[in-house]
Design an enzyme around this catalytic site. Structure first.
Site, PDB file in Angstrom:
ATOM      1  N   TYR A 292       7.498 -11.474   4.353  1.00 54.44           N
ATOM      2  CA  TYR A 292       6.294 -10.942   3.710  1.00 54.44           C
ATOM      3  C   TYR A 292       5.912 -11.883   2.575  1.00 54.44           C
ATOM      4  CZ  TYR A 292       3.311  -7.394   1.395  1.00 54.44           C
ATOM      5  OH  TYR A 292       2.274  -6.706   0.811  1.00 54.44           O
TER       6      TYR A 292
ATOM      7  N   LYS B 192       4.157 -12.593   7.630  1.00 55.22           N
ATOM      8  CA  LYS B 192       2.917 -11.923   7.209  1.00 55.22           C
ATOM      9  C   LYS B 192       2.341 -12.739   6.057  1.00 55.22           C
ATOM     10  CE  LYS B 192       1.512  -7.334   5.391  1.00 55.22           C
ATOM     11  NZ  LYS B 192       1.026  -7.663   4.035  1.00 55.22           N
TER      12      LYS B 192
ATOM     13  N   THR C 278       0.828  -1.196   0.000  1.00 56.02           N
ATOM     14  CA  THR C 278       0.000   0.000   0.000  1.00 56.02           C
ATOM     15  C   THR C 278       0.864   1.248   0.000  1.00 56.02           C
ATOM     16  OG1 THR C 278      -1.736  -1.162   1.192  1.00 56.02           O
ATOM     17  CG2 THR C 278      -1.797   1.230   1.278  1.00 56.02           C
TER      18      THR C 278
END
Length: 290
Positions: A134, A162, A47
């Site tokens: 990630y 994550k 994001t």
């Protein structure tokens, strides 16, 4: 509280048309996150358009975010195509005061499992900061298996993962990674499913929405982490319109437009990314939580 636990809020990175970080706008976003009750700031995630931002600007972003908070840590995204670039970004983040790192296996050529393993070992060993794996196969086209995560969990500075929401059973997915790497903190992204992930026992919600709506997201995270399903369902319902847009459109363009609607920045997306059309903008306005 563990660094990679609770609610980690991921803001956009406001940029000028030439790619410079608008540090005042970023500091305002990060300050709202702290005031809204999040447990950490997840800076320079997807994001935050990290792959569109030059190294020196990413360093400025970390410095601005760290300087804007006093009570919560900043976790800095350091993904890069080359291992040496990711190492440099990790050291920059450490020098600017980040508390932790977030690393995705970014690639143009699809990466092999051994390549990802060696990449993570090298980057994780470059600083003393705890690092979060990630896993974002929708973007990187690489899927972390529990077996690979178990290997990486042996690296002392690798502390968390994550994960994306699974296509199948979420509790089973969580259990598989818990068994493979019991030492790691395990969290999920994909905001519309993270209430259920926290209720199932996940350690962290890595949230796009919390980057703009930290107060209601914090309340939702607390309810889910305490096991209060009825209250979590009630709070989650306020986000239902936004979750529908995230599922259909992805969060990146939606949340950038939402930041402009709320008057938090005038920054647009970095080209070649384009914003949303007026019809979608009106749907977004109607879907914004209080």
């Amino acid at each position: 509280m563990n660094l990679f636990s609770g609610l980690s809020a991921f803001p956009i990175t406001p940029l000028s048309p030439d790619g410079a970080v608008l540090t005042d706008d970023l500091a305002g976003l990060v300050g709202r996150i702290e005031a809204g009750g999040a447990d950490s700031v997840g800076l320079l995630g997807s994001t935050g358009t990290y792959m569109f931002i030059r190294r020196e600007e990413r360093r400025r972003a970390v410095a601005a975010a760290v300087g804007a908070v006093s009570s919560i840590p900043v976790i800095a995204g350091i993904g890069a195509l080359r291992t040496d670039e990711a190492i440099a970004l990790a050291r920059d983040a450490a020098d600017e005061g980040a508390a932790g790192l977030l690393l995705a296996p970014v690639s143009y050529t699809p990466l092999l499992e051994e390549e990802v393993y060696r990449h993570f070992v090298a980057v994780a060993s470059a600083t003393d900061l705890p690092l979060c794996i990630y896993s974002n196969p929708g973007t990187t086209k690489f899927t972390f298996s529990p077996a690979l995560v178990a290997r990486l969990a042996a690296v002392p500075t690798i502390a968390a993962i994550k994960l994306p929401l699974p296509a199948g059973d979420l509790p089973a997915d969580l259990a598989a990674f818990r068994e493979a790497a019991p030492r790691l903190s395990i969290g999920y992204s994909g905001d519309w499913g993270c209430k259920d992930a926290l209720l199932a026992g996940a350690d962290c919600w890595f949230s796009v929405a919390a980057g703009l709506f930290p107060n209601p997201a914090s309340a939702l995270a607390r309810a889910a982490m305490s096991g209060d399903r009825a209250e979590a369902d009630r709070l989650d319902a306020a986000f239902s319109g936004l979750w529908d847009l995230f599922r259909a459109q992805g969060g990146l363009r939606i949340v950038h437009e939402a930041a402009r609607i709320k008057g938090l920045t005038r920054a647009g997306l970095p080209l070649p990314l384009l914003g949303i059309d007026d019809e979608l903008r009106q749907r977004l306005i109607a879907a914004l939580p209080e």
